[in-house]
Design an enzyme around this catalytic site. Sequence first.
Site, mmCIF file in Angstrom:
data_model
loop_
_atom_site.group_PDB
_atom_site.id
_atom_site.type_symbol
_atom_site.label_atom_id
_atom_site.label_comp_id
_atom_site.label_asym_id
_atom_site.label_seq_id
_atom_site.Cartn_x
_atom_site.Cartn_y
_atom_site.Cartn_z
ATOM 1 N N GLY A 14 -26.838 1.509 -26.255
ATOM 2 C CA GLY A 14 -27.851 2.177 -27.053
ATOM 3 C C GLY A 14 -28.975 2.725 -26.201
ATOM 4 N N CYS A 51 -5.316 1.082 6.708
ATOM 5 C CA CYS A 51 -6.057 -0.143 7.000
ATOM 6 C C CYS A 51 -5.572 -0.752 8.309
ATOM 7 C CB CYS A 51 -5.921 -1.144 5.857
ATOM 8 S SG CYS A 51 -4.222 -1.675 5.520
ATOM 9 N N HIS A 86 0.827 -1.194 0.000
ATOM 10 C CA HIS A 86 0.000 0.000 0.000
ATOM 11 C C HIS A 86 0.871 1.257 0.000
ATOM 12 C CE1 HIS A 86 -3.811 -2.188 1.713
ATOM 13 N NE2 HIS A 86 -3.374 -2.699 0.578
ATOM 14 N N ARG A 125 -7.800 0.754 -25.463
ATOM 15 C CA ARG A 125 -6.711 0.887 -26.428
ATOM 16 C C ARG A 125 -5.909 2.142 -26.105
ATOM 17 N NH1 ARG A 125 -11.337 -0.499 -29.104
ATOM 18 N NH2 ARG A 125 -11.779 1.606 -29.855
ATOM 19 N N THR A 155 -26.300 -3.103 -29.250
ATOM 20 C CA THR A 155 -25.037 -2.512 -29.690
ATOM 21 C C THR A 155 -24.107 -3.575 -30.249
ATOM 22 O OG1 THR A 155 -25.212 -0.710 -28.074
ATOM 23 C CG2 THR A 155 -23.014 -1.203 -28.915
ATOM 24 N N GLU A 193 1.302 3.681 2.113
ATOM 25 C CA GLU A 193 2.051 3.959 3.328
ATOM 26 C C GLU A 193 3.339 3.144 3.396
ATOM 27 O OE1 GLU A 193 -2.374 3.870 4.660
ATOM 28 O OE2 GLU A 193 -1.136 3.106 3.014
ATOM 29 N N CYS A 223 -1.565 -1.379 7.418
ATOM 30 C CA CYS A 223 -0.693 -0.213 7.338
ATOM 31 C C CYS A 223 -0.638 0.547 8.661
ATOM 32 C CB CYS A 223 -1.155 0.718 6.220
ATOM 33 S SG CYS A 223 -0.977 0.005 4.576
ATOM 34 N N GLU A 258 -21.403 2.041 -22.263
ATOM 35 C CA GLU A 258 -21.513 2.513 -23.649
ATOM 36 C C GLU A 258 -22.562 1.636 -24.306
ATOM 37 O OE1 GLU A 258 -18.095 3.279 -26.122
ATOM 38 O OE2 GLU A 258 -16.791 3.506 -24.366
#
Length: 361
Positions: free
Chosen positions: A295, A81, A56, A213, A202, A58, A90, A293
């Site tokens: 329709g 945590c 983590h 990408r 879609t 820390e 941590c 994403e």
Amino acid sequence: MNSTFSVADHAHMARALQLAARGLFTTSPNPRVGCVIVKDDRIIGEGWHERAGTPHAEIHALKAAGDAARGATVYVTLEPCSHHGRTPPCAEALVNAGVARVVAAMSDPNPLVAGGGIDMLTLAGIDAAIGLMETEARALNPGFISRMTRRRPWIRLKTASTLDGKTALANGSSQWITGEAARADVQRLRARACAILTGSGTVLADDPRMNVRDFDTGRQPLRVVVDSSLHTPADAAILPALLACHHADPVTRATLEAAGAEVVELPGAGGRVDLAALLTLLAQRGVNEVHVEAGAALNGALLAAGLVDEWVAYLAPMAVGDDARGLFAQPPLVSLADAARFKLADVRQIGGDLRLTLRRA
């Protein structure tokens, strides 16, 4: 706990938030966290959480600070945590390092922590404070907070339309309404998501890959298709993906599973997929943020169910008329009081287009 913060405190927490943002695309399913260690007004250690299962923020910062951490002040964007997960707690590491003060931007909404980290520090005699730049810290992790407190992911709906709210011509032509810069910007939204959600309409119309990408994130978001009757072809570019359906014919299921699909039956009303149940399932699998994403049908269903938390609307400076396809398929409203309402959070120009970021009111 001290609630008075100095100018220097703000500056160091701002740096910790910058570090946390470096994990925007990589920490899933964990939260994005940054940490700065300061002693004698000088930064002696910095760190940020890079990937789940790795140290983590820390721990990275403590390693950089070394023995100098004793008596230092630690600025961290999320409460340390206090439980043993894939890595040790941590808060315990901070106690063992002998730090004098810890400032956390916000409490950890994880029920396994939920104040336990601050309590551990306080019991060890460390001056622990919380709440510095909390709004900024929460903005970094809307999905993690949602999954911990609502048991469902944060839903970010992306649309691309003309100024008169159309996504395609009546004949389906839509390439391209928005420009290259806006389409590249969408890749950033996909990259930060844990899952990308679309509908079978879609998939059948565009055969999209729905992947990330141009960004090396080291992972691809889970692809999810809402497909009530399992119309997704076995050779669809989006596969492998999770297909959520109302019911699955055994032969069709076997064919799709052989092509790499995971088929899950989530029957809802009217032969449709139970969208709330789907989001619960995704949360159980550690999905923090869902990028949509889709329709008009799925967009409208999510909107009507009150499941859209954030709407990122790309607007192209063109108009195509009433016969073109719209953004949301919904039953007619009889009163504006029934309209879904959002608050404008950000507006900026992306290439030749506008990007509006809106949050549910």
